[in-house]
Write a protein that holds these residues in place. Structure first.
Motif, PDB file in Angstrom:
ATOM      1  N   LYS A 144      91.679 122.582   2.717  1.00 26.34           N
ATOM      2  CA  LYS A 144      90.259 122.762   3.005  1.00 26.34           C
ATOM      3  C   LYS A 144      89.422 121.961   2.004  1.00 26.34           C
ATOM      4  O   LYS A 144      89.869 121.692   0.886  1.00 26.34           O
ATOM      5  N   PRO A 145      88.205 121.611   2.368  1.00 25.27           N
ATOM      6  CA  PRO A 145      87.337 120.874   1.435  1.00 25.27           C
ATOM      7  C   PRO A 145      86.852 121.780   0.310  1.00 25.27           C
ATOM      8  O   PRO A 145      86.855 123.018   0.450  1.00 25.27           O
ATOM      9  N   ASN A 146      86.422 121.175  -0.789  1.00 19.81           N
ATOM     10  CA  ASN A 146      85.831 121.969  -1.858  1.00 19.81           C
ATOM     11  C   ASN A 146      84.414 122.397  -1.455  1.00 19.81           C
ATOM     12  O   ASN A 146      83.923 122.044  -0.376  1.00 19.81           O
ATOM     13  N   ILE A 227      72.768 109.229   1.249  1.00 16.64           N
ATOM     14  CA  ILE A 227      73.857 108.389   0.777  1.00 16.64           C
ATOM     15  C   ILE A 227      74.890 109.289   0.116  1.00 16.64           C
ATOM     16  O   ILE A 227      74.581 110.008  -0.837  1.00 16.64           O
ATOM     17  N   ILE A 228      76.099 109.282   0.643  1.00 18.28           N
ATOM     18  CA  ILE A 228      77.157 110.139   0.121  1.00 18.28           C
ATOM     19  C   ILE A 228      77.839 109.409  -1.034  1.00 18.28           C
ATOM     20  O   ILE A 228      78.460 108.356  -0.832  1.00 18.28           O
ATOM     21  N   LYS A 229      77.717 109.928  -2.226  1.00 13.72           N
ATOM     22  CA  LYS A 229      78.270 109.212  -3.378  1.00 13.72           C
ATOM     23  C   LYS A 229      79.068 110.100  -4.340  1.00 13.72           C
ATOM     24  O   LYS A 229      79.606 109.600  -5.326  1.00 13.72           O
ATOM     25  N   HIS A 230      79.174 111.390  -4.040  1.00 11.52           N
ATOM     26  CA  HIS A 230      79.838 112.284  -4.992  1.00 11.52           C
ATOM     27  C   HIS A 230      81.361 112.213  -4.919  1.00 11.52           C
ATOM     28  O   HIS A 230      82.051 112.752  -5.789  1.00 11.52           O
ATOM     29  N   ASN A 231      81.904 111.550  -3.880  1.00 10.36           N
ATOM     30  CA  ASN A 231      83.362 111.476  -3.731  1.00 10.36           C
ATOM     31  C   ASN A 231      83.956 110.148  -4.186  1.00 10.36           C
ATOM     32  O   ASN A 231      85.164 109.930  -4.035  1.00 10.36           O
ATOM     33  N   GLY A 233      85.838 107.314  -5.826  1.00 14.05           N
ATOM     34  CA  GLY A 233      87.011 107.369  -6.701  1.00 14.05           C
ATOM     35  C   GLY A 233      88.195 107.989  -5.995  1.00 14.05           C
ATOM     36  O   GLY A 233      88.504 107.657  -4.860  1.00 14.05           O
ATOM     37  N   LYS A 234      88.831 108.956  -6.646  1.00 13.02           N
ATOM     38  CA  LYS A 234      90.039 109.547  -6.089  1.00 13.02           C
ATOM     39  C   LYS A 234      89.766 110.569  -4.984  1.00 13.02           C
ATOM     40  O   LYS A 234      90.697 111.095  -4.376  1.00 13.02           O
ATOM     41  N   GLN A 235      88.503 110.868  -4.708  1.00  6.63           N
ATOM     42  CA  GLN A 235      88.162 111.802  -3.639  1.00  6.63           C
ATOM     43  C   GLN A 235      87.649 111.067  -2.395  1.00  6.63           C
ATOM     44  O   GLN A 235      86.924 111.636  -1.587  1.00  6.63           O
ATOM     45  N   ASP A 236      88.038 109.803  -2.249  1.00 10.35           N
ATOM     46  CA  ASP A 236      87.591 109.030  -1.091  1.00 10.35           C
ATOM     47  C   ASP A 236      87.982 109.695   0.225  1.00 10.35           C
ATOM     48  O   ASP A 236      87.291 109.549   1.243  1.00 10.35           O
ATOM     49  N   GLU A 238      87.740 112.677   0.961  1.00 14.47           N
ATOM     50  CA  GLU A 238      86.716 113.642   1.369  1.00 14.47           C
ATOM     51  C   GLU A 238      85.586 112.939   2.118  1.00 14.47           C
ATOM     52  O   GLU A 238      84.999 113.498   3.043  1.00 14.47           O
ATOM     53  N   ASP A 239      85.262 111.705   1.721  1.00 15.77           N
ATOM     54  CA  ASP A 239      84.328 110.909   2.519  1.00 15.77           C
ATOM     55  C   ASP A 239      84.865 110.726   3.929  1.00 15.77           C
ATOM     56  O   ASP A 239      84.121 110.789   4.913  1.00 15.77           O
ATOM     57  N   PHE A 240      86.168 110.477   4.017  1.00 18.05           N
ATOM     58  CA  PHE A 240      86.790 110.276   5.328  1.00 18.05           C
ATOM     59  C   PHE A 240      86.672 111.537   6.182  1.00 18.05           C
ATOM     60  O   PHE A 240      86.370 111.465   7.377  1.00 18.05           O
ATOM     61  N   ARG A 241      86.874 112.681   5.581  1.00 21.54           N
ATOM     62  CA  ARG A 241      86.740 113.953   6.306  1.00 21.54           C
ATOM     63  C   ARG A 241      85.310 114.126   6.818  1.00 21.54           C
ATOM     64  O   ARG A 241      85.088 114.484   7.985  1.00 21.54           O
ATOM     65  N   LEU A 242      84.333 113.871   5.953  1.00 23.68           N
ATOM     66  CA  LEU A 242      82.937 113.994   6.351  1.00 23.68           C
ATOM     67  C   LEU A 242      82.599 113.012   7.461  1.00 23.68           C
ATOM     68  O   LEU A 242      81.961 113.365   8.461  1.00 23.68           O
ATOM     69  N   LEU A 243      83.019 111.775   7.289  1.00 30.39           N
ATOM     70  CA  LEU A 243      82.722 110.730   8.262  1.00 30.39           C
ATOM     71  C   LEU A 243      83.271 111.091   9.641  1.00 30.39           C
ATOM     72  O   LEU A 243      82.578 110.976  10.652  1.00 30.39           O
TER      73      LEU A 243
END
Length: 296
Positions: A144-146, A227-231, A233-236, A238-243
């Motif tokens: 699950k996401p954080n 603009i989603i920028k909190h992920n 680095g190594k949490q890329d 999570e961007d994919f999940r959101l996208l």
């Protein structure tokens, strides 16, 4: 009963790994074989890369023994593969196939060898479109996401969310990558945004990028944008999940956003993509971009 193995040697980042897994999975289904993933080439290719498929509910098998791992390494060697087979006849039961990067090759799904090792990017959706329902299940996240990403997911689900992907990074900084891949310019994004605004009521734009500072300075498209920028680095992932959970998509010429759009199961989704994928590209655009997507 399974007859041998499909062994996929992974290359590249998350998007490329998804292409490689999907193609290997389609082969395993078509040829009734076990699927084995070999992530070692990723680390050899570039130290900043990492194995991303472990994030998903994929179905694969172990090599079986350290000997098989060793065997595959030598069979896959461009320089020593043929020589190795002359001194160890058992290796002939392993066929090595590399992607010619010229588009869909139907023969890949019709191979007769007992064990097949594949390496390459396999960037044609025609390899795996027949197993889409299976991939939608397997390419879902295990965990699950954080809390912060769950908050964004809730927001995305509550609006007419449009994912906008801006790929810069090595496409800008590396002259070789820029010459081969090219870059989606502002004219492309302006045209794509105009199409979305014409077709979608009250769109809310979520901007995903590897260069958020540039996006903040140059990408002001709507009062309803984030603009989603909190992920970064190594949490890329999570961007994919959101996208992937957005309803509408403006993708870059990038496998990352291609897969985000392709895996979306929103029935009324709209996907806008570049009409020209790479500057240098032997793969037909009709094999990169599904017919239902809008090319700009």
């Amino acid at each position: 009963m399974s007859q041998g193995k499909i062994i996929v040697r992974l290359l590249g980042g998350m998007g490329n790994q998804l292409y490689e897994y999907a193609t290997a999975k389609a082969m395993a289904v078509a040829l009734n074989k076990k699927l084995v993933i070999d992530p070692r080439p990723i680390l050899k290719e570039a130290p900043q890369r990492h194995y991303d498929l472990g994030l998903f509910n994929i179905q694969d098998e172990d090599f079986g023994s350290p000997f098989v791992q060793w065997l595959v390494r030598w069979v896959a060697s461009v320089r020593l593969g043929k020589f190795f087979k002359t001194i160890m006849p058992f290796a002939w039961s392993y066929q090595m196939i590399r992607d010619k990067e010229e588009g869909f090759d139907e023969s890949l799904l019709q191979q007769k060898s007992r064990n097949i090792v594949i390496e390459g990017y396999w960037q044609s959706f025609k390899y795996f479109e027949s197993i889409r329902p299976t991939l939608l299940k397997e390419l879902s996240f295990k965990d699950k996401p954080n809390a912060i990403n769950q908050k964004y997911l809730d927001e995305i689900e509550s609006v007419n969310a449009v994912a906008v992907h801006i790929r810069r990074g090595d496409y800008v900084a590396n002259p070789v990558a820029n010459a081969v891949h090219g870059l989606c310019d502002m004219d492309y994004y302006k045209k794509a945004i105009a199409i979305i605004k014409d077709k979608v009521e009250n769109p809310y734009f979520f901007i995903f990028t590897d260069d958020p500072d540039w996006a903040e300075d140059n990408f002001k498209i709507s009062e309803h944008q984030k603009i989603i920028k909190h992920n970064i680095g190594k949490q890329d992932h999570e961007d994919f999940r959101l996208l992937t959970n957005c309803k509408y998509f403006i993708i870059a010429n990038s496998s990352f956003s291609w897969w985000g759009a392709w895996l979306s199961d929103y029935k009324n989704k709209i996907v806008i993509s570049p009409n020209k994928w790479f500057n240098v590209d032997a793969v037909p655009i009709t094999e990169r971009i599904p017919e239902s997507w809008i090319r700009v």
